[in-house]
Design an enzyme around this catalytic site. Structure first.
Site, PDB file in Angstrom:
ATOM      1  CB  ALA A   1      -0.819   0.124   1.136  1.00  0.00           C
ATOM      2  N   PRO A   2       0.534   2.474  -0.639  1.00  0.00           N
ATOM      3  CG  PRO A   2      -0.919   3.812  -1.712  1.00  0.00           C
ATOM      4  CD  PRO A   2      -0.621   2.439  -1.474  1.00  0.00           C
ATOM      5  N   GLY A   3       2.022   5.118   0.913  1.00  0.00           N
ATOM      6  CA  GLY A   3       2.198   5.661   2.191  1.00  0.00           C
ATOM      7  C   GLY A   3       3.761   5.339   3.002  1.00  0.00           C
ATOM      8  CB  ILE A   4       5.139   6.736   5.923  1.00  0.00           C
ATOM      9  CG1 ILE A   4       5.181   8.352   5.305  1.00  0.00           C
ATOM     10  CG2 ILE A   4       6.131   6.266   7.134  1.00  0.00           C
ATOM     11  CD1 ILE A   4       5.383   9.363   6.189  1.00  0.00           C
TER      12      ILE A   4
ATOM     13  N   GLY B   1       4.058   1.577   7.967  1.00  0.00           N
ATOM     14  CA  GLY B   1       4.215   1.512   9.507  1.00  0.00           C
ATOM     15  C   GLY B   1       5.267   0.465  10.435  1.00  0.00           C
TER      16      GLY B   1
ATOM     17  CG  ASP C   1     -16.561  -2.160  10.863  1.00  0.00           C
ATOM     18  OD1 ASP C   1     -15.929  -2.757  11.852  1.00  0.00           O
ATOM     19  OD2 ASP C   1     -17.562  -2.688  10.467  1.00  0.00           O
TER      20      ASP C   1
END
Length: 584
Positions: free
Chosen positions: A319-322, A324, A375
Site C-alpha cells: 500500500a502507498p504511504g509511509i 508502519g 470498521d
C-alpha cells in the site's frame, strides 16, 4: 430430503437451532433500542451495543459444545461435516434468513477446525442459492405515502405513523422545516407534488443518541433518499433535527466509520435490498455490517472479492504511504480495501506486543466509532492466488511476517489479517491539496481528534500518516496500536526549565510516566508542513492545552456522553416553536 447419516442430521439441526436462538436473542437486544432512546438511557445504549456484538461468539461457542454432545462420533471427520453441510442446506431451503444461517454454520465449522479445511464441500464458501433480488411482495417492510393531499399532509402522516411513546416537541414546526428544506433543494424542480410518493421503512434505525426514520422519495422515475434524524430533547419529547436527501449524505449515515444500527429487521436481506436503492454504491457487505450483521458482512465481502478476482488481473501490491512499524499493509489497486498483517517483530521504538495490538482492534470493534474510526474485519487463513501477488509484496511478507504466511505454488494463505476500507493517507493528501482543501482537511483532522476524545478514545499516535481521507472528504483514524481510553491518560503541561542547562537540553529534564501526555508536543505532528500547521492552529489550537483534555476527562468520568452528528451542524433545523413563528 436426501438420506444422510443420523449424526449429520443431528449436527445440522443443532446448528440451525443454535442460529435461531442467536437470532432471537439478537432481536430482543435490538428491540430494547426504542425504550433506551425514549428514556435517554445513553449508557444503556453503549452497554447493549457491546452485548449484541459479543452475543455471536458466545452462541457459536455454545453450539460447538452442543455438537460434541449430540453424537458419539468423531466430530473431526470432514466427511461427517460434508454431510452436515448438505443436510443444513436442505433444512434452510425455505428459511427466511438462510444466508445468515449459512454464515452461522461457517462460524461453527471454523471454530471446530480452527479455520482450516475451508472448502465449499465442507461449509458455505458459496451460498446454497443465489440472492433473491425480486421486488418486495410477500413481506412488506415499508409503508408508502402519496402526495395527493400535499407535502405537509404526507409528512404529518409519516411522523404520526411511527408511534413513539413520548410526544413530539413541536410537530408542526418540524413538518414546516422538512417541507421548506425539501422544496429548496431536491424538490425544486417538481411541478406537481401530488405525484410524489414516499416509501418509509416501518422499523426505526437507532444509534447512539438518535433515531433515524429511513425512506425514499419517488418522482418521475427518480429515487431520492429521505432520512429524518430524530433526537430526544432530554425533557421527554422528540424533534426532527434535519432531513437528508442525497446519496452521499445517506452513505455517510451508513458509513463504515460508524457504530452498527439497532433496527428491528426480521429479514435483514430485504432491508439491505431497500437500502441499496438509496445507496447504490454501497456493497451488500457494508449494509449488512451497518445493521449489525457484521459476521455475515464478512461472508458477503469474501464472496465479493472472490468474484472480483475472477474479472480482474491486477496484482496485490504494498500500500502507498509511509510504512508502519507494526503492520505490513497491502492492497489490490482495483479493489477499495487494504489488508493489514501484524509483523513478527515491531520496529523501534514500538514496545507493544501482538497480543496488545489484537486487543486494540477488538476494543475498536466494540467502541462507538463516532464516524472517525474505520470498521475492521478480522480474518483467519485468508486464501489468495499466488500469481496475483507482486514479487515486492511477497518479499516483504516473507521478511516481516513469515509466521503469518503459508505458500505453495498456487496459493498464498495469510493466517491472520485485518481488512479495512482503503483511504488516502492524510499526509499524502496534503501534498497535492489546494490551500482551501488543506484548511478543510485540518478542520476535519481536529474534529476527528475531538470527537474520538469525546467518545473516550485517545488515538495515541496522532501523526498525519495514521489518518485517512474518505471519498466524502472526511478524515478518519485507522492506526490503532497506540490508542487507549482517554480517561487512562495523564495530561500534563511541560514544566518550565529552571536552569540554562535544562532550557538547552534536547532530552526531558523532568520525569515522564508511561501514561503522561504533553499536548504542547502535538505541534511536532506537523513537522515539514507549515501550511497545514497554520491551518490547524487557526481552528484547533485548544488541543495544545492540557486543561482542554482534563476538562473532557472530567465530563466523561461524570457519565456525560457527547452527541456526534453524522451530518453537518449547519444542516440542523432551527428550533423555533410554531406558535412563535405564527406571531412573527
Amino acid at each position: 430430503m436426501t438420506n444422510h447419516s443420523p449424526t449429520a442430521r443431528r449436527i445440522a439441526k443443532t446448528i440451525l437451532n443454535g442460529f435461531d436462538a442467536y437470532f432471537a436473542d439478537f432481536q430482543n437486544i435490538t428491540l430494547g433500542a426504542k425504550a433506551r432512546f425514549e428514556t435517554a438511557a445513553w449508557q444503556g445504549v453503549h452497554h447493549a451495543n457491546k452485548e449484541r456484538i459479543d452475543l455471536y461468539k458466545t452462541k457459536v461457542n455454545q453450539v460447538v459444545k452442543l455438537v460434541h454432545s449430540v453424537t458419539s462420533k468423531d466430530t473431526t471427520m470432514l466427511q461427517l461435516w460434508g454431510e452436515a453441510r448438505a443436510t443444513f442446506a436442505q433444512l434452510i431451503a425455505n428459511h427466511s434468513n438462510y444466508e445468515i444461517a449459512e454464515t452461522f454454520f461457517n462460524s461453527v465449522f471454523c471454530k471446530q477446525f480452527n479455520h482450516a479445511h475451508i472448502h465449499d464441500s465442507n461449509l458455505f464458501v458459496k451460498s446454497s442459492r443465489p440472492p433473491d433480488d425480486k421486488p418486495l411482495r410477500d413481506y412488506s417492510i415499508y409503508i408508502s405515502y402519496s402526495g395527493r393531499d400535499g407535502l405537509e399532509c404526507m409528512v404529518e402522516d409519516i411522523l404520526n405513523d411511527y408511534g413513539f411513546s413520548i410526544p413530539w416537541e413541536d410537530q408542526q414546526r418540524d413538518i414546516r422545516n422538512i417541507c421548506e428544506a425539501m422544496r429548496a433543494k431536491p424538490l425544486a424542480h417538481v411541478t406537481d407534488e401530488k405525484q410524489l410518493r414516499v416509501d418509509m421503512l416501518e422499523s426505526v434505525f437507532y444509534r447512539n443518541k438518535a433515531a433515524y426514520l429511513v425512506g425514499r422519495l419517488m418522482y418521475a422515475g427518480e429515487v431520492i433518499p429521505f432520512i429524518l434524524p430524530c433526537l430526544n430533547n432530554g425533557r421527554g419529547a422528540i424533534f426532527v433535527d434535519t432531513v437528508l436527501y442525497s446519496n452521499d449524505s445517506a452513505s455517510i449515515i451508513f458509513s463504515f466509520t460508524r457504530s452498527y444500527f439497532m433496527v428491528d429487521a426480521p429479514i435483514p436481506s430485504r432491508f439491505v435490498r431497500f437500502l441499496s436503492t438509496i445507496m447504490p454504491l454501497k456493497e451488500r457487505s457494508e449494509l449488512y455490517n451497518s445493521i449489525g450483521f457484521h459476521k455475515h458482512g464478512k461472508t458477503e465481502f469474501y464472496r465479493h472479492i472472490l468474484a472480483h478476482m475472477k474479472v480482474s488481473n491486477d496484482k496485490f501490491v504494498i500500500a502507498p504511504g509511509i510504512k508502519g512499524m507494526v503492520m505490513s499493509v497491502f492492497t489490490l489497486p482495483s479493489y477499495p480495501v487494504v489488508f493489514k498483517v501484524i509483523k513478527d517483530r515491531f520496529d523501534r521504538p514500538k514496545t507493544v506486543t501482538e497480543e496488545i495490538v489484537r486487543e486494540k482492534y477488538k476494543f475498536v470493534s466494540r467502541s462507538d466509532r463516532v464516524g472517525r474510526m474505520a470498521d475492521t474485519q478480522e480474518y483467519t487463513n485468508f486464501i489468495f492466488y499466488r500469481n496475483r501477488f507482486s514479487d515486492e509484496l511477497l518479499a516483504e511478507l516473507k521478511e516481516l511476517a513469515p509466521s503469518k504466511l503459508h505458500m505453495d505454488d498456487k496459493w498464498v494463505i495469510i493466517k491472520h489479517l485485518y481488512v479495512e476500507r482503503r483511504m488516502e493517507p492524510l499526509n499524502l493528501y496534503l501534498q497535492h491539496a489546494s490551500e482551501e482543501e488543506i484548511r478543510e482537511a485540518m478542520e476535519e483532522y481536529g474534529n476527528a481528534i475531538k470527537q474520538l476524545a469525546a467518545a473516550n478514545i485517545f488515538p495515541g499516535d496522532m501523526l498525519l500518516k495514521n489518518f485517512g481521507v474518505t471519498r466524502h472528504g472526511r478524515v478518519v483514524f485507522y492506526d490503532y496500536d497506540e490508542l487507549c481510553p482517554l480517561t487512562e491518560c495523564n495530561f500534563r503541561k511541560i514544566p518550565e526549565p529552571q536552569t540554562v542547562e535544562q532550557e538547552l537540553s534536547d532530552q526531558p529534564w523532568y520525569t515522564v510516566a508511561e501514561a503522561d501526555v504533553f499536548p504542547e508536543e502535538f505541534r511536532l505532528f506537523f513537522s515539514g508542513n507549515p501550511v497545514a500547521r497554520k491551518a490547524f492552529e487557526s481552528q484547533h489550537s485548544d488541543l495544545y492545552d492540557y486543561q482542554f483534555w482534563q476538562r473532557l476527562q472530567d465530563r466523561i468520568r461524570a457519565g456525560h456522553i457527547e452527541s456526534a452528528f453524522p451530518y453537518r451542524r449547519k444542516w440542523r433545523f432551527k428550533r423555533r416553536s410554531s406558535k412563535r413563528a405564527e406571531k412573527e
